[in-house]
Design a protein around this motif. Structure first.
Motif, short mmCIF file in Angstrom:
data_model
loop_
_atom_site.label_atom_id
_atom_site.label_comp_id
_atom_site.label_asym_id
_atom_site.label_seq_id
_atom_site.Cartn_x
_atom_site.Cartn_y
_atom_site.Cartn_z
N GLY A 218 69.83 -87.27 -52.73
CA GLY A 218 70.66 -87.21 -51.54
C GLY A 218 71.23 -88.54 -51.13
O GLY A 218 71.99 -88.64 -50.18
N GLY A 219 70.89 -89.62 -51.85
CA GLY A 219 71.50 -90.91 -51.58
C GLY A 219 70.81 -91.70 -50.51
O GLY A 219 69.75 -91.32 -49.99
N LEU A 220 71.41 -92.84 -50.18
CA LEU A 220 70.85 -93.76 -49.20
C LEU A 220 71.89 -94.09 -48.14
O LEU A 220 73.10 -94.10 -48.42
CB LEU A 220 70.42 -95.07 -49.88
N THR A 221 71.44 -94.39 -46.94
CA THR A 221 72.31 -94.99 -45.94
C THR A 221 72.51 -96.46 -46.28
O THR A 221 71.77 -97.03 -47.10
CB THR A 221 71.71 -94.88 -44.54
N GLY B 52 77.31 -87.36 -46.33
CA GLY B 52 76.93 -86.78 -45.04
C GLY B 52 75.72 -87.48 -44.47
O GLY B 52 74.88 -88.00 -45.22
N GLY B 53 75.64 -87.52 -43.16
CA GLY B 53 74.51 -88.17 -42.53
C GLY B 53 74.49 -89.67 -42.76
O GLY B 53 73.43 -90.31 -42.67
N GLY B 54 75.66 -90.25 -43.06
CA GLY B 54 75.73 -91.69 -43.29
C GLY B 54 75.21 -92.14 -44.63
O GLY B 54 75.09 -93.33 -44.88
N ARG B 55 74.92 -91.17 -45.53
CA ARG B 55 74.38 -91.53 -46.85
C ARG B 55 75.49 -91.60 -47.90
O ARG B 55 76.54 -90.99 -47.75
CB ARG B 55 73.34 -90.50 -47.28
N PHE B 56 75.19 -92.35 -48.96
CA PHE B 56 76.12 -92.48 -50.08
C PHE B 56 75.37 -92.20 -51.37
O PHE B 56 74.19 -92.55 -51.51
CB PHE B 56 76.72 -93.89 -50.12
N VAL B 57 76.07 -91.53 -52.32
CA VAL B 57 75.46 -91.19 -53.60
C VAL B 57 76.38 -91.66 -54.73
O VAL B 57 77.57 -91.90 -54.54
CB VAL B 57 75.24 -89.67 -53.75
N LEU B 58 75.81 -91.78 -55.90
CA LEU B 58 76.61 -92.07 -57.09
C LEU B 58 77.28 -90.79 -57.58
O LEU B 58 76.76 -89.69 -57.40
CB LEU B 58 75.74 -92.65 -58.20
N ARG C 292 74.78 -108.44 -57.24
CA ARG C 292 74.39 -107.68 -56.05
C ARG C 292 75.05 -106.31 -56.01
O ARG C 292 74.43 -105.31 -55.63
CB ARG C 292 74.74 -108.48 -54.80
N GLY C 293 76.31 -106.23 -56.42
CA GLY C 293 76.98 -104.94 -56.45
C GLY C 293 76.35 -103.97 -57.41
O GLY C 293 76.20 -102.77 -57.11
N LEU C 294 75.94 -104.46 -58.57
CA LEU C 294 75.27 -103.59 -59.53
C LEU C 294 73.89 -103.18 -59.04
O LEU C 294 73.44 -102.05 -59.29
CB LEU C 294 75.16 -104.30 -60.89
N ALA C 295 73.22 -104.06 -58.30
CA ALA C 295 71.93 -103.70 -57.72
C ALA C 295 72.10 -102.59 -56.70
O ALA C 295 71.27 -101.68 -56.60
CB ALA C 295 71.28 -104.92 -57.08
N VAL C 296 73.17 -102.64 -55.92
CA VAL C 296 73.46 -101.57 -54.96
C VAL C 296 73.69 -100.24 -55.71
O VAL C 296 73.19 -99.18 -55.31
CB VAL C 296 74.69 -101.93 -54.10
N MET C 297 74.43 -100.31 -56.81
CA MET C 297 74.69 -99.10 -57.59
C MET C 297 73.38 -98.45 -58.05
O MET C 297 73.19 -97.24 -57.92
CB MET C 297 75.59 -99.44 -58.78
N VAL C 298 72.48 -99.25 -58.59
CA VAL C 298 71.21 -98.71 -59.06
C VAL C 298 70.39 -98.17 -57.89
O VAL C 298 69.77 -97.10 -57.99
CB VAL C 298 70.42 -99.80 -59.82
N ALA C 299 70.40 -98.87 -56.76
CA ALA C 299 69.60 -98.45 -55.62
C ALA C 299 70.05 -97.10 -55.09
O ALA C 299 69.22 -96.30 -54.63
CB ALA C 299 69.67 -99.50 -54.52
N LEU C 300 71.34 -96.81 -55.15
CA LEU C 300 71.83 -95.53 -54.63
C LEU C 300 71.25 -94.34 -55.40
O LEU C 300 71.25 -93.22 -54.89
CB LEU C 300 73.37 -95.48 -54.69
N GLY C 301 70.76 -94.58 -56.60
CA GLY C 301 70.18 -93.49 -57.38
C GLY C 301 68.68 -93.35 -57.23
O GLY C 301 68.07 -92.54 -57.92
N THR C 302 68.06 -94.13 -56.32
CA THR C 302 66.60 -94.09 -56.23
C THR C 302 66.07 -93.00 -55.32
O THR C 302 64.86 -92.79 -55.27
CB THR C 302 66.06 -95.45 -55.73
N ALA C 303 66.95 -92.31 -54.58
CA ALA C 303 66.48 -91.26 -53.67
C ALA C 303 67.42 -90.06 -53.76
O ALA C 303 68.64 -90.23 -53.69
CB ALA C 303 66.43 -91.77 -52.23
N THR D 97 76.88 -107.04 -47.06
CA THR D 97 77.05 -107.12 -48.51
C THR D 97 76.99 -105.74 -49.14
O THR D 97 77.80 -105.40 -50.01
CB THR D 97 75.97 -108.02 -49.12
N VAL D 98 76.04 -104.94 -48.69
CA VAL D 98 75.92 -103.57 -49.20
C VAL D 98 77.17 -102.77 -48.85
O VAL D 98 77.70 -102.02 -49.69
CB VAL D 98 74.66 -102.89 -48.62
N ARG D 99 77.67 -102.93 -47.62
CA ARG D 99 78.84 -102.16 -47.22
C ARG D 99 80.04 -102.49 -48.11
O ARG D 99 80.75 -101.59 -48.56
CB ARG D 99 79.20 -102.46 -45.76
N ARG D 100 80.27 -103.78 -48.39
CA ARG D 100 81.40 -104.15 -49.24
C ARG D 100 81.25 -103.57 -50.64
O ARG D 100 82.22 -103.10 -51.25
CB ARG D 100 81.53 -105.67 -49.30
#
Length: 515
Positions: free
Chosen positions: A284-287, A319-325, A271-282, A301-304
């Motif tokens: 400016g990042g994702l909330t 910024g804006g609650g988003r996170f990026v790789l 799940r952690g690796l899936a979160v890592m990949v998902a952060l790169g799909t948009a 789970t995503v927050r942890r």
């Protein structure tokens, strides 16, 4: 193991594997490198193997090309590579010198684009490599972005020289540096500066305009700390996450994997690796909420996972609650894997194919009017076909050649002059074109003793991520061991499965097929 600890331990194993991605290691090596318990390493490796990130052969383990999707998530989500690489390539062509783009990463700079000129003495830095900022032109340009340019006069290696300038986003932040790199056999550093500075200034201006025109700006959304500001920082699954467009609701396949594999599968690592990949799909990042939606995971789970990635320097707030790789993601095997050749990528799948069909198999590419073998696994037999890597045959008389020629335009095919190589060789251009059209329609080619009497083979194409045929894979046998019907019935399905696995790996290795 708690969720965050599991992800951290899994990433430690990946870092140890990535230290030399081409050298197989064993679990005991990883225990020594990470300090983790053997049982922990075994469970991490089992999970990574299920996700397709590592490949095991006996007791040896090494990273698989699919691992590159972690680095690709950073490169695609950050936006700099895709926006600026075409301009870097144009500059390299204009100057006939190597051109690099690098971003700050802690006390160093990490390369995100390389456009290398092929010479006897050429630059060997790879995308993902890290250099000390104080010892290369790109790092010096980012350390002092107010300076008009920076120079590297053999600081990093004798004979290597470079001139670099920072590239700024629309907020005026230096987000990367572009370098022109050469060798003292071609220029002095002063001569290189005179040769490139005008074109370099123009290209930097165009790069900055390209960044200013992007909405939203990924570099504004996620400013990366400069080397001076940044101090030391305390699979199938990922493919499903990546395949969903931003905003789509994802599905968490780790549940089914956990049920299937039990204690051997570390669900929190997957799940952690899936979160890592998902952060790169948009850009400016994702909330956290968007990431939870994209992965199908609970928000907690995503927050942890994000907190762990932040702590390790792999993700940051935008910024804006988003996170990026962040660029550090590239240390997870990207540099070593990006340099794999087609032959190296397909070899394990070729060995699996031979084990299933018990006949020799090969992969070849088109080279002029010939096929050139880039990988081969030969079965043990009293009668064997003696071919080695580098062997060339006329493409028109081979199954792999027919598959590769099938996509060429008619005017290119008109230049081929078939000659008899055996009594069965098709030498009529009209008949050859008809056979090529049939191969394109069927998705395979079968050649019966046209190259040499007694040799019968069947081949299918291998395509890159754009659908372009870049190679072909075949199974060859002696005519006395298999009929045409046998090849179609028993071998063709296995051949297609092998090609699909090769294509899945090639899709993750840009440099193997993108030049």
């Amino acid at each position: 193991m708690e969720a965050a600890g599991t992800l951290e331990r899994g990433l430690a194993v990946l870092r140890a594997l990535a230290a030399d991605p081409r050298r197989p290691v064993r679990a005991t090596d990883l225990v020594r490198a990470t300090g983790l318990a053997r049982s922990t390493v075994d469970r991490v490796l089992a999970t990574l193997a299920h996700l397709g990130y590592v490949r095991a052969e006996g007791r040896d383990v090494q990273p698989a090309p699919r691992l590159m999707e972690l680095g690709e998530a950073y490169l695609a989500g950050g936006g700099l590579r895709d926006a600026l690489a075409p301009l870097a390539g144009r500059l390299a062509d204009e100057l006939d010198e190597s051109v690099s783009l690098a971003v700050p990463d802690g006390d160093g700079v990490r390369f995100i684009v390389q456009r290398t000129r092929r010479r006897t003495m050429s630059v060997t830095f790879r995308v993902g490599d890290l250099l000390p900022a104080s010892r290369c032109a790109a790092g010096l340009a980012l350390l002092d972005p107010a300076a008009p340019w920076a120079e590297d006069d053999q600081l990093i290696e004798p004979g290597l020289i470079a001139v670099a300038m920072p590239v700024r986003d629309r907020a005026g932040r230096a987000v990367c540096a572009v370098s022109v790199v050469s060798h003292t056999s071609r220029h002095t550093v002063a001569g290189l500066r005179e040769h490139c500075l005008g074109a370099l200034r123009k290209t930097v201006a165009e790069m900055e305009a390209a960044l200013a025109g992007r909405l939203p700006s990924p570099t504004e959304a996620a400013p990366v700390p400069s080397p001076r500001e940044a101090g030391p920082l305390p699979s199938p699954l990922a493919a499903e996450t990546l395949s969903s467009p931003p905003g789509a609701t994802g599905v968490d396949p780790s549940r089914a994997a956990k049920q299937e594999l039990g204690m051997g599968f570390l669900q929190s690592l997957a799940r952690g690796l899936a979160v890592m990949v998902a952060l790169g799909t948009a850009p400016g990042g994702l909330t956290l909420a968007d990431c939870a939606k994209a992965t199908g995971l609970p928000r907690a789970t995503v927050r942890r996972a994000v907190q762990t990635l932040e702590r390790l320097g792999y993700a940051g707030a935008a910024g804006g609650g988003r996170f990026v790789l962040l660029p550090r993601v590239l240390e997870l095997g990207y540099a070593g894997l990006s340099g794999l050749t087609i032959g190296e990528i397909v070899q394990p799948h070729l060995a699996d194919l031979v084990a299933r069909v018990r006949e020799s198999a090969s992969v070849a590419v088109l080279s002029g009017d010939d096929v050139m073998y880039v990988a081969r696994v030969q079965t043990v037999s009293l009668m064997s076909i003696n071919i080695t890597v580098g062997t060339r045959f006329p493409a028109y008389a081979t199954s792999m050649g027919r598959v590769l020629l099938a996509e060429l335009p008619d005017e290119r095919l008109a230049t081929i002059e078939p000659r008899p190589l055996s009594p069965r060789t098709v030498t009529s251009r009209t008949e050859l074109r008809a056979l090529l059209r049939q191969a394109a329609a069927d998705g395979y080619a079968l050649v019966d003793q046209e190259l040499e009497e007694g040799v019968r083979s069947i081949a299918v194409p291998i395509r890159d991520r754009t659908g372009r045929t870049v190679a072909a894979v075949n199974v060859a046998t002696h005519a006395g061991r298999a009929t045409n019907d046998t090849l179609l019935r028993d071998v063709l399905p296995e051949l297609r499965k092998a090609a699909a696995r090769m294509e899945a790996d090639l899709a993750h290795v840009r440099t193997a097929t993108d030049g």
